[in-house]
Design an enzyme around this catalytic site. Structure first.
Site: not given
Length: 820
Positions: A16, A19, A83, A86, A503, A702, A706
């Site tokens: 709810c 919570c 090894c 690593c 634009d 775009d 802009d």
């Protein structure tokens, strides 16, 4: 100060709005947490934090609050480890990944065992990170046993629990309520098994219901109550326990109760549990559908790819393909990953990304996107992005981020739900007290019924679901319509924008200028002049130069060889062709060079009025031609602007282009405000002026220039075919270059906000009206006292209604279809 990190956590025990508030307060109390909005609809928290906060500190805080972050385990197959060093490196790589709690690597078995926070990272992300470090890795198929909880499975489990509870409750309901509905049945029970036996049967069956299917309410509600942080489960546990215990006393030791008050309410306790379980079952089913848009996007990505390994074609899971490998894309198949075509030609349907229905031609050097559909040709492509770096993954992540957003309208809900459950408990206690003092006989029984009804009918669940569910469905549907909300709160800001500013180049227009007029004066042939001009422009990268070259090609004119080509910034260019000096440029250029313009200036006027950019050509310092270049308006620009005007929006154009050209296009399109010839900072100033004069401004652009305007507008909408910089600065990304996406984004914003207001009206109105009714305010007038069973039914129904109303957004139709 360290950089901020962001984690998305999946939480348990959220039932709810109360919570939600407690989980948020637990997270924000951790030192270093900047924000932690919790979404009840998808049960996640999105935490932004920096040092000294850490994933472990966040999980500890959630554990203490009773809303633990869901932990999962992944098993990775890791190669190229030779090894112990690593092993240490792989462990450090995994442990440094945000959301990873523990990483253990076994060199002998070449496996890594990773415990991580669900929602913060995925096994594929972990494998990709290890692979990038030089250790080829992939998730082990059987390592997903503890994977994310599936809503469908959750709904199925709730269904089974509800049906079991209903089967056990039915005899209880018939034994107790049958006599009230049909008095002869009551007498028949009394004559046969006896009322005492009937009550004992009800006690046993109700006990099984509460200890079995209904145990979840007590397992979560009682600890929450003991922590002093009651929530919805606590209300159910208190209400059903009160009815159950009172009934047990009435059966086992009726003598300790006042005379005439020993009544049983087993049916109320059992039916309440049944109804709430049914409600949660329906709720889980509805929640599962709120994420359908994201699942549909994810489903677009193929699971396997055909990999060309030194001439051998191998089928491999997409998760195991790495960048640089060659994939084969057969006709009709989906592209497995983002890549660059190295062989073949085909048409690819990219509508899932751009919304454009016309397939796009692909050949060597072109990019292809994972999830798009190949046409009839076969392609080979070199993989350029895998895992979370693919465009499809970025889109999914964008939608998920928006779905986790918190809208300003949510602030009111948060303030109320923070105190809602304690207030309800106080009202229930006051109700019992008032009934005991002022109620008619049997006052104790009536007080119990009223108090339990108040506890059960109160529903913060609906309040908590009202906003996030609508956001989830709305942003998902918006993505399907070509509008990706990078910020969920843009949903609210967008619908309140009074002005939509655009634009020009690449937004209202196609961004690809064309030569639309070529007029000559004097004795020189038109094709000869155009060949000389094209020869000079061939050495320029300017878009207008490319337009002239395309115009010459369309007329079948071959450019002549030019020498000494020089660009005169802001004016034009000069060159030498076949021994003759050539000037191409603006009217100011000709005037600066003292070239007589004669009557060509008058002929240029009507061209400018049509939105064309005009160039003059002089050879041997004699004016000989006039060139008109225009950027065609997109086919859907006029319908999109008309639709926005119909919504009551004012329209503006803010562009760096020539004022005469800009005003001509604005007049043609019916745009109200025009600001032309401005630099990027001038666009910001123009937006601020509109904000001061008119109100909130949405800006659509775009290009790189802009980006400042997109960031400074109240809502920035970036054309998806534009630059990455513009897209990053925007709040909403239109996945294609079509302006229909702008209209659809506004429509989704309006419909989503309307949906949220409807949900909140119902959620608040439900409680405001029915809590007093449950308390018994109608009893003195009409003798009406609400049954706890009806309260449980109403409570369960309220959440389902809110979810169902939000799901209607899945069917929002686009106001404007994209045109090819």
């Amino acid at each position: 100060m360290s950089a901020a990190n962001t984690l998305t956590l999946k939480l348990e025990n959220l039932s709810c709005a109360s919570c939600v508030g407690r989980a948020e307060r637990a997270l924000t109390a951790v030192d270093g947490v900047e924000s932690a909005p919790v979404n009840l609809a998808n049960e996640t928290a999105r935490v932004v934090f920096s040092d000294p906060a850490s994933a472990n500190k966040l999980t500890d805080a959630l554990d203490r609050a009773g809303y633990p972050a869901r932990r999962e385990t992944a098993v990775l197959e890791v190669g190229s480890m030779t090894c112990a060093s690593c092993v240490g490196r792989v462990e450090r790589i995994l442990a440094a990944t945000p959301g990873v709690l523990e990483a253990r690597v076994n060199l002998a078995s070449e496996r890594a065992f990773v415990t991580y926070l669900a929602g913060a990272v995925t096994p594929d992300d972990l494998a990709a990170k290890v692979t990038k470090a030089g250790f080829p890795s992939r998730p082990r198929d059987d390592g997903a046993a503890d994977g994310p909880r599936d809503k469908e499975a959750e709904a199925q489990a709730l269904k089974q629990r509800a049906l079991l509870a209903a089967a056990l409750t039915l005899p209880v309901f018939i034994l107790e309520m049958g006599g009230h509905l049909f008095p002869p049945f009551h007498h028949w029970i009394a004559r046969t098994i006896g009322l005492g036996t009937s009550h004992w049967i009800q006690l046993v069956l109700t006990t099984i219901v509460m200890a079995g299917p209904g145990r979840v309410f007590f397992a979560k509600g009682i600890p929450a109550l003991l922590r002093g942080a009651p929530e919805m489960n606590a209300l159910v546990a208190l209400g059903t326990s009160a009815a159950y215990l009172y009934s047990v006393v009435s059966v086992v030791a009726p003598g300790i109760l006042p005379a005439g008050t020993a009544n049983v309410y087993f049916e109320a306790a059992a039916v309440i549990i049944v109804l709430i379980l049914i409600g949660r079952w329906m709720e889980a089913r509805a929640k599962g559908r709120t994420g359908e848009a994201i699942r549909a996007l994810v489903a677009l990505a193929p699971n396997e790819a055909l990999v060309d390994a030194d001439g051998k074609i191998l089928t491999r899971p997409v998760s195991q393909v790495v960048t640089g490998e060659i994939v084969v894309i057969r006709p009709g198949e989906r592209v497995p990953l983002d890549g660059e075509v190295i062989e073949g030609e085909s048409l690819v349907d990219e509508s899932m990304i751009t919304g454009e229905p016309v397939p796009v031609a692909k050949a060597k050097g072109d990019s292809v996107t994972g999830g798009t559909v190949n046409g009839k040709g076969a392609l080979k492509a070199r993989v350029t992005a895998v895992g979370p770096d693919t465009l499809l993954s970025q889109i999914v992540r964008m939608v998920e981020d928006a779905q986790g957003a918190r809208l300003p309208i949510q602030a009111l809900v948060d303030r109320i739900t923070a105190v809602f459950v304690p207030i309800v408990m106080g009202i229930a206690a006051l109700t019992v007290l008032v009934w005991l003092v002022f109620g008619p006989d049997p006052a104790l029984g009536l007080a119990l019924v009223a108090g339990v009804s108040v506890l059960i009918i109160a529903c913060p669940c609906a309040m908590g679901l009202a906003t996030p569910t609508s956001i989830m469905v709305g942003t998902g549907r918006a993505a399907q319509l070509g509008a990706l909300f990078r910020r969920g709160d843009a949903l609210q800001s967008l619908q309140s924008a009074q002005v939509v500013a655009f634009d020009k180049t690449g937004t209202l227009t196609q961004g690809r200028p064309e030569m639309t007029a070529f007029e000559t004066v004097g004795d020189r042939e038109a094709d000869t002049v155009l060949a000389m001009v094209a020869g000079a422009e061939a050495q320029s990268e300017h878009p207008l130069a490319q337009a002239i070259l395309r115009g010459a090609e369309e007329r079948g004119v071959t450019p002549l060889q030019a020498s000494n080509v020089q660009t005169v910034t802001g004016f034009g260019l000069q060159a030498e062709i076949e021994g003759s000096p050539l000037l191409v440029g603006s009217q100011k250029f000709m005037e600066r060079e003292s070239i007589p313009l004669d009557d060509l200036v008058d002929r240029a006027g009507p061209m400018r009025a049509q939105g064309q950019t005009v160039f003059f050509v002089a050879i041997d310092r004699q004016l000989c031609a006039l060139i008109g270049v225009s950027d065609p308006i997109k086919p859907d620009t006029a319908p999109a602007l008309a639709a926005l005007r119909a919504m009551g929006k004012q329209l503006a154009m803010i562009t760096g282009d020539d004022p005469a050209t800009a005003k001509a296009i604005a007049t043609q399109l019916g745009i109200d405000h025009v600001e032309a010839g401005v630099l990027p900072d001038g666009k910001v100033a123009a937006i601020e002026a509109l904000q001061n004069d008119v109100g909130k401004v949405a800006f659509v652009g775009d290009g790189i220039n802009d980006a400042p305007a997109l960031a400074s507008a109240d809502v920035g909408l970036a054309i998806g075919t534009g630059t990455d910089v513009a897209i990053e600065a925007a709040d909403v990304v239109l996945s294609s270059g079509a302006l229909s996406g702008v209209v659809n984004a506004f429509e989704i914003s309006r419909r989503t906000m309307t949906n949220i207001r409807q949900n909140l009206f119902w959620a608040f109105g439900y409680n405001v009206l029915l809590i007093p009714v449950a308390a018994g305010v109608l009893y003195p007038v009409w003798g009406l006292l609400l049954s706890p069973m009806l309260g449980a039914g109403a409570m369960a129904t309220s959440s389902v209604l809110v979810l169902t109303n939000a799901l209607r957004l899945r069917f929002v139709r686009p106001l404007l279809e994209e045109t090819s």
